[in-house]
Write a protein that holds these residues in place. Structure first.
Motif, PDB file in Angstrom:
ATOM      1  N   ASN A 126       7.139  11.929  -1.839  1.00 12.40           N
ATOM      2  CA  ASN A 126       5.888  11.655  -2.531  1.00 12.40           C
ATOM      3  C   ASN A 126       6.144  11.123  -3.939  1.00 12.40           C
ATOM      4  N   LEU A 127       7.091  11.789  -4.622  1.00  7.66           N
ATOM      5  CA  LEU A 127       7.438  11.351  -5.977  1.00  7.66           C
ATOM      6  C   LEU A 127       8.040   9.949  -5.960  1.00  7.66           C
ATOM      7  N   CYS A 128       8.970   9.717  -5.013  1.00  9.40           N
ATOM      8  CA  CYS A 128       9.603   8.390  -4.926  1.00  9.40           C
ATOM      9  C   CYS A 128       8.546   7.323  -4.713  1.00  9.40           C
ATOM     10  N   GLU A 129       7.585   7.614  -3.870  1.00  6.65           N
ATOM     11  CA  GLU A 129       6.518   6.639  -3.629  1.00  6.65           C
ATOM     12  C   GLU A 129       5.816   6.289  -4.944  1.00  6.65           C
ATOM     13  N   ARG A 130       5.426   7.311  -5.685  1.00  3.89           N
ATOM     14  CA  ARG A 130       4.697   7.068  -6.936  1.00  3.89           C
ATOM     15  C   ARG A 130       5.561   6.330  -7.948  1.00  3.89           C
ATOM     16  N   TRP A 131       6.799   6.787  -8.077  1.00  2.00           N
ATOM     17  CA  TRP A 131       7.688   6.192  -9.081  1.00  2.00           C
ATOM     18  C   TRP A 131       8.009   4.731  -8.742  1.00  2.00           C
ATOM     19  N   LEU A 132       8.270   4.473  -7.464  1.00  2.00           N
ATOM     20  CA  LEU A 132       8.642   3.106  -7.081  1.00  2.00           C
ATOM     21  C   LEU A 132       7.478   2.142  -7.258  1.00  2.00           C
ATOM     22  N   VAL A 133       6.295   2.604  -6.906  1.00  2.00           N
ATOM     23  CA  VAL A 133       5.109   1.752  -7.049  1.00  2.00           C
ATOM     24  C   VAL A 133       4.936   1.367  -8.520  1.00  2.00           C
ATOM     25  N   GLU A 134       5.185   2.333  -9.393  1.00  2.00           N
ATOM     26  CA  GLU A 134       5.059   2.063 -10.827  1.00  2.00           C
ATOM     27  C   GLU A 134       6.203   1.159 -11.307  1.00  2.00           C
ATOM     28  N   LEU A 135       7.409   1.489 -10.880  1.00  2.00           N
ATOM     29  CA  LEU A 135       8.594   0.741 -11.321  1.00  2.00           C
ATOM     30  C   LEU A 135       8.504  -0.738 -10.930  1.00  2.00           C
ATOM     31  N   LEU A 136       7.986  -0.994  -9.718  1.00  2.00           N
ATOM     32  CA  LEU A 136       7.959  -2.363  -9.196  1.00  2.00           C
ATOM     33  C   LEU A 136       6.616  -3.049  -9.475  1.00  2.00           C
ATOM     34  N   HIS A 137       5.747  -2.376 -10.216  1.00  2.00           N
ATOM     35  CA  HIS A 137       4.438  -2.929 -10.585  1.00  2.00           C
ATOM     36  C   HIS A 137       3.603  -3.304  -9.369  1.00  2.00           C
ATOM     37  N   LEU A 138       3.604  -2.442  -8.365  1.00  2.00           N
ATOM     38  CA  LEU A 138       2.750  -2.678  -7.196  1.00  2.00           C
ATOM     39  C   LEU A 138       1.386  -2.040  -7.477  1.00  2.00           C
ATOM     40  N   PRO A 139       0.369  -2.405  -6.697  1.00  2.00           N
ATOM     41  CA  PRO A 139      -0.965  -1.854  -6.976  1.00  2.00           C
ATOM     42  C   PRO A 139      -0.974  -0.319  -6.860  1.00  2.00           C
ATOM     43  N   ASN A 140      -1.801   0.321  -7.692  1.00  2.00           N
ATOM     44  CA  ASN A 140      -1.951   1.785  -7.618  1.00  2.00           C
ATOM     45  C   ASN A 140      -2.307   2.175  -6.201  1.00  2.00           C
ATOM     46  N   HIS A 141      -1.852   3.318  -5.797  1.00  3.89           N
ATOM     47  CA  HIS A 141      -2.164   3.894  -4.474  1.00  3.89           C
ATOM     48  C   HIS A 141      -1.459   3.213  -3.316  1.00  3.89           C
ATOM     49  N   THR A 142      -0.567   2.252  -3.618  1.00  3.66           N
ATOM     50  CA  THR A 142       0.232   1.664  -2.539  1.00  3.66           C
ATOM     51  C   THR A 142       1.014   2.776  -1.845  1.00  3.66           C
ATOM     52  N   ALA A 143       1.072   2.710  -0.512  1.00  2.00           N
ATOM     53  CA  ALA A 143       1.810   3.732   0.246  1.00  2.00           C
ATOM     54  C   ALA A 143       3.220   3.245   0.523  1.00  2.00           C
ATOM     55  N   ALA A 144       4.168   4.190   0.587  1.00  2.00           N
ATOM     56  CA  ALA A 144       5.551   3.814   0.893  1.00  2.00           C
ATOM     57  C   ALA A 144       6.090   4.678   2.017  1.00  2.00           C
ATOM     58  N   GLY A 145       6.892   4.065   2.862  1.00  2.00           N
ATOM     59  CA  GLY A 145       7.591   4.807   3.916  1.00  2.00           C
ATOM     60  C   GLY A 145       9.078   4.539   3.782  1.00  2.00           C
ATOM     61  N   MET A 146       9.890   5.578   3.988  1.00  2.00           N
ATOM     62  CA  MET A 146      11.342   5.422   3.815  1.00  2.00           C
ATOM     63  C   MET A 146      11.967   5.244   5.196  1.00  2.00           C
ATOM     64  N   VAL A 147      12.555   4.077   5.393  1.00  2.00           N
ATOM     65  CA  VAL A 147      13.105   3.730   6.710  1.00  2.00           C
ATOM     66  C   VAL A 147      14.595   3.401   6.585  1.00  2.00           C
ATOM     67  N   GLY A 148      15.196   2.962   7.694  1.00  2.00           N
ATOM     68  CA  GLY A 148      16.640   2.739   7.698  1.00  2.00           C
ATOM     69  C   GLY A 148      17.088   1.519   6.929  1.00  2.00           C
ATOM     70  N   GLY A 149      16.249   0.514   6.840  1.00  2.00           N
ATOM     71  CA  GLY A 149      16.642  -0.702   6.132  1.00  2.00           C
ATOM     72  C   GLY A 149      15.494  -1.692   6.155  1.00  2.00           C
ATOM     73  N   SER A 150      15.729  -2.869   5.592  1.00  2.00           N
ATOM     74  CA  SER A 150      14.644  -3.850   5.518  1.00  2.00           C
ATOM     75  C   SER A 150      14.179  -4.307   6.896  1.00  2.00           C
ATOM     76  N   SER A 151      15.108  -4.396   7.852  1.00  2.00           N
ATOM     77  CA  SER A 151      14.680  -4.848   9.177  1.00  2.00           C
ATOM     78  C   SER A 151      13.550  -3.960   9.701  1.00  2.00           C
ATOM     79  N   VAL A 152      13.742  -2.656   9.586  1.00  2.00           N
ATOM     80  CA  VAL A 152      12.717  -1.729  10.071  1.00  2.00           C
ATOM     81  C   VAL A 152      11.488  -1.772   9.161  1.00  2.00           C
ATOM     82  N   ALA A 153      11.734  -1.921   7.871  1.00  2.00           N
ATOM     83  CA  ALA A 153      10.608  -1.987   6.928  1.00  2.00           C
ATOM     84  C   ALA A 153       9.721  -3.200   7.255  1.00  2.00           C
ATOM     85  N   ILE A 154      10.368  -4.311   7.608  1.00  2.00           N
ATOM     86  CA  ILE A 154       9.599  -5.528   7.911  1.00  2.00           C
ATOM     87  C   ILE A 154       8.800  -5.341   9.201  1.00  2.00           C
ATOM     88  N   ILE A 155       9.435  -4.766  10.219  1.00  2.00           N
ATOM     89  CA  ILE A 155       8.714  -4.526  11.482  1.00  2.00           C
ATOM     90  C   ILE A 155       7.503  -3.622  11.222  1.00  2.00           C
TER      91      ILE A 155
END
Ligand SMILES: *Cc1c(COP(=O)(O)O)cnc(C)c1O
Length: 469
Positions: A126-155
């Motif tokens: 939960n913290l990583c989601e909040r911190w990363l959204v802020e760090l990367l200047h993504l819109p507030n409330h953006t959701a994040a999921g932690m996956v194995g790599g970009s291939s899975v993230a893209i799918i």
């Protein structure tokens, strides 16, 4: 206790602490040797493969013997990505704090699926989601999921995109599947990463359905060649071209997409981290206008492998696409990590991710990104000074290197790979062979680069000598 279970008991519990200490000392020894190690194992080391080749063992052996085999011999057959002289593919090293946190995380062996299975994993994700959204200047409330790599993230992101676009047309993929569904339009750049094509095929988009936009000399999508999108269009843009490190005109494309309600996904496997530095942020201009993003912490951020992240502006769209149910699943009012990813059981990747972000902070991440960029610039300038051709504008961490002739480029690359000093991969850049350099490890410093430049020069001399024979 019968004989069988006694045997198991003995094998499994055999001095657990001693085994771990033994593994730790091998690991520390490995790190101490890293600066001297060849980036790719020598022929002689590779012969050790035969030590591992055997039929499935019928009988048990001492666990310490197995760990010794890895420590003594397996380690010699590794690629030293984590050293400072490996520039192949786009890999990334490992920060010491991330490695240490991973050891602890592995010892804890948390199942990350639900809060009920690991409160610490839920809290840190939960913290990583909040911190990363802020760090990367993504819109507030953006959701994040932690996956194995970009291939899975893209799918994952493209599944959410497909479902959301079809739902707008009144077609619910969950109920009706894909057969007979309205057509989507998909636009990607001619140099989109192969994982994007794989993801598209996995979500039901055939190659013939894809509109491929021609690119400029840096590999960036040419806006003027893009057919205008409509509301049923999915556009995939790239932050960090896999060869040149260039960034598509994300801002302009997002503005066009916004007008018609098309979905934009940003493949930012290595390049999304540019948003975390004031010096490189301009490259990511407009990313906050996109609908979804994917990146790898195991590349630029130097997390250990198996660390991709998917972001989706609309939390419900991501959660709906990844929904799963079962009478035994105990959802909680806290974060249940499996809601955001295709996987259910998985290791708690956020433990290392949190450790990196907590240690570096905003300024440390910025310094890491800046360092990689600085080293890439330094490397390209040194190579250019000694007559190598630099085939791209070095805006981020990637360099495309060529020699005066195609044959010399190919032979020089072979020489570099054999040098034992430095390792780079090859590529084709607009039809011509090239040496591809990706500066992705925090350990790469100017001293390491100076050694590598010498290896480039020697390999080219050797290539020229052989060709004039
Ligand atoms: C590395 C990379 C990928 C794939 O990432 P994995 O973590 O290897 O699955 C996708 N897109 C780009 C631009 C990349 O550099």
């Amino acid at each position: 206790m019968n004989k069988q279970s006694q045997l198991l008991e003995m094998k499994i519990t055999e001095n657990e602490a001693a085994l771990l200490k033994c593994a730790t000392s091998y690991a520390v020894e490995y790190l101490e040797q890293l600066s001297e190690m060849p980036p790719f194992p020598s022929e002689e080391s590779l012969e050790k493969c035969s030590l591992f080749e055997e039929l499935l063992p019928e009988h048990s052996c001492e666990a310490s013997q197995v760990i010794n085999l890895l420590g003594e011999h397996g380690s010699k057959m590794t690629v030293a990505h984590t050293g400072g002289r490996y520039f192949g593919f786009v890999c990334g090293g490992v920060l010491p704090v991330a490695l240490s946190a991973r050891w602890i995380a592995d010892t804890w062996d948390q199942n990350n699926a639900l809060y009920a299975m690991s409160p610490i994993a839920s809290v840190l994700e939960n913290l990583c989601e909040r911190w990363l959204v802020e760090l990367l200047h993504l819109p507030n409330h953006t959701a994040a999921g932690m996956v194995g790599g970009s291939s899975v993230a893209i799918i994952t992101a493209l599944t959410a995109a497909r479902n959301a676009i079809l739902l707008k047309t009144g077609w619910d993929v969950h109920l009706r599947g894909l057969f007979g569904a309205p057509r989507l339009r998909v636009i990607i750049g001619e140099q989109a990463h192969s994982s994007v094509l794989k993801a598209l095929s996995m979500i039901g988009i055939g190659v013939d359905m894809i509109e491929r936009v021609p690119v400029d000399e840096q590999g960036r999508m040419r806006l003027e060649c893009m057919r205008l999108p409509d509301a049923n269009t999915l556009i995939v843009v790239q932050a960090g071209n896999v060869n040149s490190g260039s960034f598509d005109p994300i801002d302009e494309i997002c503005q066009i997409a916004e007008k018609v309600g098309a979905w934009v996904h940003v493949d930012g496997a290595s390049g999304l981290w540019a948003a975390a530095s004031r010096r490189t942020k301009y490259l990511c201009k407009g990313i906050e206008r996109a609908n979804s993003w994917s990146t790898d912490a195991h590349k630029t951020l130097n997390a250990p492998y198996d660390s991709g992240i998917v972001f989706c502006k609309d939390r419900d769209q991501l959660v709906r696409a990844m929904q799963a149910s079962g009478a035994y699943i105990e959802y909680s009012s806290a974060r249940d990590n499996m809601l955001y990813t295709p996987e259910m059981s998985r290791r708690a990747r956020s433990i290392e991710l949190w450790a990196i972000l907590k240690t570096l902070g905003r300024e440390g991440v910025e310094a890491l990104v800046d360092q990689l960029c600085h080293m890439a610039t330094y490397f390209s300038e040194r190579l250019s000074d000694v007559g190598f051709i630099i085939g791209n504008e070095v805006v981020f961490n990637q360099i495309i290197v060529q020699c005066e002739s195609q044959a010399t480029t190919i032979a020089t690359l072979e020489g570099i790979k054999k040098s034992g000093v430095c390792w780079c991969g090859g590529t084709t850049w607009f039809g011509k062979p090239a040496i591809r350099v990706s500066v992705s490890s925090w350990r790469t410093d100017e001293e390491a680069i100076d050694l590598c430049v010498d290896a480039f020069i020697s390999a080219r001399e050797c290539a020229r000598r052989n060709s004039s024979k």
